[in-house]
Write an enzyme that holds these catalytic residues in place. Sequence first.
Site, short mmCIF file in Angstrom:
data_model
loop_
_atom_site.label_atom_id
_atom_site.label_comp_id
_atom_site.label_asym_id
_atom_site.label_seq_id
_atom_site.Cartn_x
_atom_site.Cartn_y
_atom_site.Cartn_z
N CYS A 55 -5.61 5.96 -0.66
CA CYS A 55 -4.64 6.34 0.62
C CYS A 55 -5.01 4.82 0.57
CB CYS A 55 -5.05 7.18 1.58
SG CYS A 55 -3.85 6.39 3.01
N CYS A 58 -5.58 4.51 4.85
CA CYS A 58 -6.77 4.94 5.27
C CYS A 58 -7.65 4.29 4.89
CB CYS A 58 -6.88 6.00 4.33
SG CYS A 58 -6.41 7.98 4.53
N CYS A 399 0.16 3.42 -4.21
CA CYS A 399 0.85 5.78 -4.17
C CYS A 399 -0.23 6.13 -5.29
CB CYS A 399 1.41 5.67 -4.17
SG CYS A 399 1.52 7.86 -4.99
N CYS A 402 0.73 8.23 -7.84
CA CYS A 402 1.80 7.26 -9.01
C CYS A 402 1.05 6.90 -9.89
CB CYS A 402 2.29 6.28 -8.37
SG CYS A 402 3.85 6.81 -6.54
#
Length: 503
Positions: A55, A58, A399, A402
Amino acid sequence: MARILALVALLAVAALGAVAAADGDSSVFVLTDDNFKEELAKHDLALVKFYAPWCGHCKAMAQSFVDAAEELKGTALLADLDATVHDKMAKEYGVTGFPTLKFFVKGEVLKDYKGARDKDGIVAGVKKALEPVFVTMDNKEAVEAFLASTAPRVLGVAPAAVDAFKAGITSLGDDLDAAALGLVTDVSLLPAALKTGADSVAVIPQEAALDSEDTKIFPMTATADELVKAVKNALIPAFGPLTMGNARLYLDLQPALVTLFLDDKPVAESPYAEIMKAAAKELAESLPKFKFVYTVGEELKGFKNYVFGEGVEPKIPVAVYKFGDDSKYVVDQESDLTLETLKTWVGKIASGELAPPLKSEPIPETQDGPVHKVVGLSFSQVCEDTTKDVLIMQYAPWCGHCKKLHPIWEAVAEKLKGEETLVIASMDATENDSPSEYKAKGYPTIQFFPAGGAMIPYSGGRTEEDIIKFIKENAKRVSFPDVDVFTLLEFKKNIAFLSMPSE
């Protein structure tokens, strides 16, 4: 919940227990499914970050979280949980996105953390959680100090329904981390500038003066729910700051935000501030769903980049963002912005006369590979083609889910490339807009457009078998015989091979 909140109030005047040792040299404790509840039960207050290693958000806040943990050592526990590995606890606490931050008191969840994600913001948010939800004042000095704050202020003045006030104000405390919430039982303690009597509630928005027209005073409502609704509406000024601390107010209302984006200079120095303020006042009654705000500095830079584009510095930094359909409108950069042109522009957006501009990469001149590349300008043409079945993935380059899906998507497209009435497509949704009804709410978003039919959102498994099975069950133009899909595909490949001319 009442017991937890009472404990938080107690923490304002009591020292907290020692913080557990963290992983390695970091002050951030590493949680797992196995130690989660046992460890958090030891601490009077803990802030837990549920994260995923892939992420981007993050990663961006990781060092700030470590630095905040170091500063708060001995005051509160800051802990990490890798939710991609230890998903049992993530599921139990309803984590659906990353990062998700939650406060815990003695192992019981208190509330989500919704504040800024830099070091100072995290430290301030934790310290705020240690304070009482609201303060009761019985002397003029305390009242003056409370009202002198530039934060949003909510003050109950000798309410008759004191229990309803306390319940409502406690509920507000969960949503409004940045607000100062108070109760005064003696009207004589109030300054003359705050013109109110007993059994009332005074709401002073952020940075507003006591005698400002933005300050709202109304009778104490009968129920806690009515109080919460009235206070949230009153906390939004005609033209005021949009920050991480008050963003929840606007999210709850789902308005259209007419936004002035500022750098680090004060709002008073902007040549557009008075124009925005005047327009907000004049349009307040006719367009109540349009709220006029300004942002300052880096705190909401991501919002600015989302509206204008990454790194774009507009000549006139004014735009409208509509929560309802995620549409964005940028004011004309070539014309002067005046009160009349601003009011006219906002009016056209409100009436639907002005359509939002479509963000799009150029339409590819050629299609390379089995996956059809779609852009904003070609979305409707490709996906709403009534002669073909179309399966599209809207993705974000950063992502992690993805990235994992891309090779599977390519494999599905490769296996089905002989089907002339089927299109397997993808679109970078960070660089291209889709029509509002098909807008991606998360990544990846997978949608199937059966030829001539309504769009079907895909929520199945993410293996080749799952995706092809879904196409077989929902396609209008592609006709799979009633045999195993993969057997059929291999059969078609063999037929194609046998049909090739010999050398």
